[in-house]
Every structure is written in structure tokens, then in C-alpha cells.
Design a protein around this motif. Structure first.
Motif, mmCIF file in Angstrom:
data_model
loop_
_atom_site.group_PDB
_atom_site.id
_atom_site.type_symbol
_atom_site.label_atom_id
_atom_site.label_comp_id
_atom_site.label_asym_id
_atom_site.label_seq_id
_atom_site.Cartn_x
_atom_site.Cartn_y
_atom_site.Cartn_z
ATOM 1 N N SER A 153 64.233 85.205 94.634
ATOM 2 C CA SER A 153 64.663 85.203 96.032
ATOM 3 C C SER A 153 64.653 86.612 96.617
ATOM 4 N N ILE A 154 65.103 87.595 95.841
ATOM 5 C CA ILE A 154 65.069 88.981 96.318
ATOM 6 C C ILE A 154 63.625 89.454 96.454
ATOM 7 N N LEU A 188 62.027 88.538 99.678
ATOM 8 C CA LEU A 188 62.350 89.315 100.879
ATOM 9 C C LEU A 188 61.239 90.298 101.214
ATOM 10 N N THR A 244 73.845 81.614 95.356
ATOM 11 C CA THR A 244 73.311 82.892 95.804
ATOM 12 C C THR A 244 71.795 82.852 95.880
ATOM 13 N N ILE A 276 69.792 83.408 99.426
ATOM 14 C CA ILE A 276 68.845 84.503 99.631
ATOM 15 C C ILE A 276 67.438 83.961 99.863
#
Length: 125
Positions: free
Chosen positions: A73-74, A77, A106, A110
Motif C-alpha cells: 500500500s505504501i 503511493l 491500515t 492506505i
């Protein structure tokens, strides 16, 4: 009752005779029993044992997937948000199911934020 004889006609409607037969059976107490209980499939007994022995095993199995989901998920970004964000969301749901609810939530949050942000910023690039 002898006066109430019906004249026999060869053009008798079958439905009329069946209805008369059923009315006579109901009046006389001859009921046709329903046989659905014998035909129905048996009900499975509920399971009493869990798939996992303890909650520690479920949390441990979900923690690894939760961390991988957060990492994807990070990464979403910055690069390929739909692909990595979707993978992070899926792993987040699996982690929540296996007991790591915080890590899973989480990863889902995200990943969803990365996809939404990419949809709004895509027209500018």
C-alpha cells in the motif's frame, strides 16, 4: 341425496373432477400427507473446533500478511497505485480475517487512499 344425482357427460373437465375428489377427501378426513421431511437433505452439525488451535497462531499468520499489505500500500503511493493499492487492500482483508485487524485495516486504508489520490491527480500528469 338421491335426488341430487349428476348427469354424466363425456366432456367432463379433468380439473373439475380432481377438485371434487379433493373436496370429498377433505370432508371425509382423507388427507394427503406431505413427504418433504423424508426427501430433504440432512442438516450438517455445526463445527465445534476452530481451524486454529490458539489465537496466537491466527494473529501470527495475519501479521505477516498485514505487513506485506502495508508495504504494498505504501509502495502504491509512489508507483502503480491501482495495482499495488489493490493488492494491499486484498492482503489487508486477508490479514483482518486471520486475526491481525489493526495491520489489515491500515493496509486497506492506505491502499484505498492511494487509489483515490491517484484518481484525483491523474488528470494533472
Amino acid at each position: 341425496m338421491a335426488d341430487e344425482r349428476k348427469i354424466v357427460d363425456h366432456n367432463i373437465d379433468v380439473r373439475d373432477t380432481n377438485e371434487e375428489i379433493m373436496e370429498n377427501r377433505i370432508e371425509n378426513g382423507d388427507y394427503l400427507e406431505e413427504a418433504s421431511a423424508e426427501v430433504a437433505a440432512p442438516i450438517a452439525a455445526p463445527r465445534t473446533a476452530n481451524r486454529y488451535d490458539t489465537e496466537d497462531e491466527t494473529a501470527t499468520g495475519g501479521k505477516g500478511l498485514g505487513w506485506v499489505g502495508i508495504a504494498l500500500s505504501i509502495l502504491s503511493l509512489f508507483w502503480l497505485p491501482v495495482l499495488f493499492g489493490g493488492a494491499g487492500i486484498v492482503l489487508g482483508f486477508i490479514a483482518r480475517r486471520r486475526g491481525a485487524e489493526g495491520l489489515g485495516a491500515t493496509a486497506i486504508g492506505i491502499g484505498a487512499a492511494a487509489i483515490i489520490i491517484s484518481l484525483f491527480l491523474a488528470p494533472f500528469f
